[in-house]
Scaffold this motif. Structure first.
Motif, PDB file in Angstrom:
ATOM      1  N   VAL A  16       0.812  -1.218   0.000  1.00  0.00           N
ATOM      2  CA  VAL A  16       0.000   0.000   0.000  1.00  0.00           C
ATOM      3  C   VAL A  16       0.843   1.266   0.000  1.00  0.00           C
ATOM      4  CG1 VAL A  16      -1.782  -1.239   1.274  1.00  0.00           C
ATOM      5  CG2 VAL A  16      -0.226   0.274   2.512  1.00  0.00           C
ATOM      6  N   PHE A  29      -1.723   4.605   0.144  1.00  0.00           N
ATOM      7  CA  PHE A  29      -2.487   4.830   1.378  1.00  0.00           C
ATOM      8  C   PHE A  29      -1.727   5.786   2.281  1.00  0.00           C
ATOM      9  CE2 PHE A  29      -4.867   0.467   1.617  1.00  0.00           C
ATOM     10  CZ  PHE A  29      -5.306   0.644   0.304  1.00  0.00           C
ATOM     11  N   MET A  65      -7.204   6.033   1.376  1.00  0.00           N
ATOM     12  CA  MET A  65      -6.821   5.024   0.401  1.00  0.00           C
ATOM     13  C   MET A  65      -7.075   5.555  -0.998  1.00  0.00           C
ATOM     14  SD  MET A  65      -8.319   1.619   2.307  1.00  0.00           S
ATOM     15  CE  MET A  65     -10.024   2.122   2.116  1.00  0.00           C
ATOM     16  N   ASP A 125      -7.258  -4.909  -2.897  1.00  0.00           N
ATOM     17  CA  ASP A 125      -7.432  -4.232  -1.612  1.00  0.00           C
ATOM     18  C   ASP A 125      -8.746  -4.617  -0.931  1.00  0.00           C
ATOM     19  OD1 ASP A 125      -6.042  -1.356  -3.219  1.00  0.00           O
ATOM     20  OD2 ASP A 125      -5.016  -2.675  -1.788  1.00  0.00           O
TER      21      ASP A 125
END
Length: 121
Positions: free
Chosen positions: A64, A68, A83, A90
């Motif tokens: 991520v 994120f 996000m 995900d």
């Protein structure tokens, strides 16, 4: 321990954004590091991101990183997970957790009930 309630999950198209929030019950929230974890169907729970008690240190999983962002507002007893560029991979139930050690390295002793994030392709 601290009570945690997540919100903000839902259905989003691939490439879109979503922001999760986790509200904590205790006034000592600022003493805790906070983390986000996720669990996809048939998979083990995995670490996503963490932030230290004062927000100075953040940690991300490789999957991520760059997409994120974890942040916290100690005045509101809330931690967020922004996000972006979401991918179908995900898709999972996302949990927030509290680490009394303050640095986000664990162990985490309080967990929320989770919020579902579904990313459609």
């Amino acid at each position: 321990q601290v009570q945690l309630v997540e919100s903000g999950g839902g259905l989003v198209q691939a490439g879109g954004p979503l922001r999760l929030a986790c509200a904590a019950s205790r006034r000592t929230f600022s003493n805790y590091a906070m983390g986000w974890f996720r669990q996809a169907p048939g998979k083990e729970r995995e670490f996503v991101a963490a932030v230290s008690w004062n927000g100075d240190n953040t940690y991300y999983s490789d999957s991520v990183k760059g997409r994120f962002t974890i942040s916290r507002d100690n005045a509101k007893n809330t931690v967020y997970l922004q996000m972006n560029s979401l991918e179908p991979e995900d898709t999972a139930v996302y949990y927030c957790a509290a680490d009394p050690g303050g640095m986000g390295l664990g162990p985490y002793d309080s967990w929320g009930q989770g919020t579902q994030v579904t990313v459609s392709s």
